[in-house]
Scaffold this motif. Structure first.
Motif, PDB file in Angstrom:
ATOM      1  N   LEU A 171       0.837  -1.207   0.000  1.00 41.84           N
ATOM      2  CA  LEU A 171       0.000   0.000   0.000  1.00 41.84           C
ATOM      3  C   LEU A 171       0.871   1.256   0.000  1.00 41.84           C
ATOM      4  O   LEU A 171       0.583   2.221  -0.716  1.00 41.84           O
ATOM      5  N   ILE A 172       1.937   1.251   0.797  1.00 44.76           N
ATOM      6  CA  ILE A 172       2.851   2.403   0.818  1.00 44.76           C
ATOM      7  C   ILE A 172       3.469   2.608  -0.568  1.00 44.76           C
ATOM      8  O   ILE A 172       3.583   3.741  -1.051  1.00 44.76           O
ATOM      9  N   ASN A 173       3.865   1.516  -1.208  1.00 43.36           N
ATOM     10  CA  ASN A 173       4.410   1.615  -2.575  1.00 43.36           C
ATOM     11  C   ASN A 173       3.391   2.243  -3.522  1.00 43.36           C
ATOM     12  O   ASN A 173       3.730   3.106  -4.343  1.00 43.36           O
ATOM     13  N   CYS A 197     -11.361   0.406   0.533  1.00 44.08           N
ATOM     14  CA  CYS A 197     -10.650  -0.835   0.868  1.00 44.08           C
ATOM     15  C   CYS A 197      -9.414  -0.964  -0.008  1.00 44.08           C
ATOM     16  O   CYS A 197      -9.445  -0.610  -1.189  1.00 44.08           O
ATOM     17  N   TRP A 198      -8.356  -1.489   0.592  1.00 41.75           N
ATOM     18  CA  TRP A 198      -7.176  -1.858  -0.171  1.00 41.75           C
ATOM     19  C   TRP A 198      -7.348  -3.294  -0.649  1.00 41.75           C
ATOM     20  O   TRP A 198      -7.678  -4.185   0.135  1.00 41.75           O
ATOM     21  N   LYS A 199      -7.182  -3.516  -1.948  1.00 46.59           N
ATOM     22  CA  LYS A 199      -7.285  -4.843  -2.543  1.00 46.59           C
ATOM     23  C   LYS A 199      -5.894  -5.278  -2.997  1.00 46.59           C
ATOM     24  O   LYS A 199      -5.460  -4.922  -4.098  1.00 46.59           O
ATOM     25  N   PRO A 200      -5.160  -6.036  -2.156  1.00 45.44           N
ATOM     26  CA  PRO A 200      -3.783  -6.394  -2.516  1.00 45.44           C
ATOM     27  C   PRO A 200      -3.687  -7.242  -3.776  1.00 45.44           C
ATOM     28  O   PRO A 200      -2.712  -7.134  -4.521  1.00 45.44           O
ATOM     29  N   GLU A 201      -4.729  -8.057  -4.042  1.00 46.98           N
ATOM     30  CA  GLU A 201      -4.688  -8.896  -5.241  1.00 46.98           C
ATOM     31  C   GLU A 201      -4.808  -8.061  -6.512  1.00 46.98           C
ATOM     32  O   GLU A 201      -4.351  -8.471  -7.589  1.00 46.98           O
ATOM     33  N   LEU A 202      -5.413  -6.862  -6.389  1.00 47.86           N
ATOM     34  CA  LEU A 202      -5.561  -5.950  -7.525  1.00 47.86           C
ATOM     35  C   LEU A 202      -4.594  -4.776  -7.457  1.00 47.86           C
ATOM     36  O   LEU A 202      -4.475  -4.027  -8.433  1.00 47.86           O
ATOM     37  N   GLN A 203      -3.948  -4.622  -6.302  1.00 47.91           N
ATOM     38  CA  GLN A 203      -3.038  -3.494  -6.071  1.00 47.91           C
ATOM     39  C   GLN A 203      -3.722  -2.150  -6.335  1.00 47.91           C
ATOM     40  O   GLN A 203      -3.202  -1.265  -7.011  1.00 47.91           O
ATOM     41  N   ASN A 211       1.609   7.054  -6.603  1.00 45.35           N
ATOM     42  CA  ASN A 211       0.490   7.926  -6.964  1.00 45.35           C
ATOM     43  C   ASN A 211       0.474   9.241  -6.176  1.00 45.35           C
ATOM     44  O   ASN A 211      -0.522   9.963  -6.219  1.00 45.35           O
ATOM     45  N   ASP A 212       1.568   9.530  -5.483  1.00 41.60           N
ATOM     46  CA  ASP A 212       1.712  10.779  -4.737  1.00 41.60           C
ATOM     47  C   ASP A 212       0.568  10.968  -3.740  1.00 41.60           C
ATOM     48  O   ASP A 212      -0.027  12.054  -3.636  1.00 41.60           O
ATOM     49  N   ILE A 213       0.247   9.899  -3.010  1.00 40.30           N
ATOM     50  CA  ILE A 213      -0.783   9.927  -1.977  1.00 40.30           C
ATOM     51  C   ILE A 213      -0.100   9.894  -0.619  1.00 40.30           C
ATOM     52  O   ILE A 213       0.714   9.008  -0.351  1.00 40.30           O
TER      53      ILE A 213
END
Length: 261
Positions: free
Chosen positions: A36-38, A245-251, A43-45
């Motif tokens: 998520l940090i990556n 939501c963060w979706k790690p499978e979709l990044q 994306n400059d978030i």
């Protein structure tokens, strides 16, 4: 240290509780948060942590837990590029000294308030606030554990490795206690009254581990839920503040759907 930048786009996360689970689950949580940090850096978030990044965290004058070092290394690089990350400590990670600040976090132990499009936003962990004007008094045990006198006594009597082991055990017990439904109603009622009787129009917090959005005629309350389970968080962009939501499978990030939980 410079103040944190609270301009969109910005993600608010809480209740990661790294270190509170099995080795494999801790590794998964750490890996997915680094992903998520990556994503945020690409994306400059910017990011803000609203407490309980760790399930237990206790710094002594010359000792800190060997916990989440890979994650902290990644945060440090992120902070060096995008500026200090706001970190409001929770009830599991408030025994801090200088280590997290040295990693580039803007560390505070109470609330943080900012303005967006002429709207006041109040952010906090959710376990309580010291300032009586907010009307959210911490439970006695939380006040005791945060008191400087207790911390100094504890760390004078108990050496670092033993002290951290005690905190780790205590943290796991308290996290598993079935208090969440009571906390949910307490925070819902408090947020409604705070929004009604103050100039605040958004309240963001975590603590009770139940993701939700409560809309009132006079403002909005968003509880971030958890990263370790729901992977929910609040996203502040030019359109406003929403639960995602963060979706790690979709990044990628997707809108929160309550039916999913």
């Amino acid at each position: 240290m410079d103040s944190p930048i609270v301009e969109p786009p910005l993600l608010f996360i809480s209740d990661i509780h790294l270190g509170g689970f099995s080795g494999s689950k801790n590794a998964r949580i750490e890996s997915e948060l680094i992903q998520l940090i990556n994503y945020c850096q690409r994306n400059d978030i910017r990011l803000a942590v609203l407490g309980d990044l760790f399930d237990y965290w206790m710094e002594y004058p010359d000792f800190f837990p060997n916990l989440g070092q890979k994650l902290l290394n990644r945060f440090e690089a992120f902070n060096n590029q995008l500026g200090p990350t706001l970190y409001i400590t929770g009830n599991h990670d408030n025994w801090t000294r200088s280590h997290l600040k040295d990693r580039g976090f803007y560390l505070i132990h109470e609330q943080f308030k900012f303005s967006t499009k002429n709207k006041q936003v109040l952010t906090l962990h959710g376990d309580g606030l010291a300032d009586p004007v907010y009307g959210l008094k911490r439970p006695f045990m939380h006040r005791l554990l945060r008191s400087q006198a207790f911390v100094e006594l504890f760390q004078t009597i108990i050496p670092p490795k033993m002290g951290i082991s005690i905190m780790k055990y205590f943290s796991r017990i308290t996290r598993k206690m079935d208090w969440n439904l009571r906390k949910e109603e307490e925070l819902n009622t408090w947020a409604e009254q705070q929004l009604k009787n103050s100039d605040v129009e958004f309240i963001l917090c975590g603590h009770d581990h139940i993701p939700r959005v409560k809309q009132f005629p006079f403002g909005t309350y968003i509880n971030l839920g958890t990263f370790y389970h729901h992977q929910t968080m609040a996203f502040y962009n030019n359109e406003g503040i929403s639960l995602v939501c963060w979706k790690p499978e979709l990044q990628t990030l997707t809108q929160f759907e309550i039916s999913s939980y």
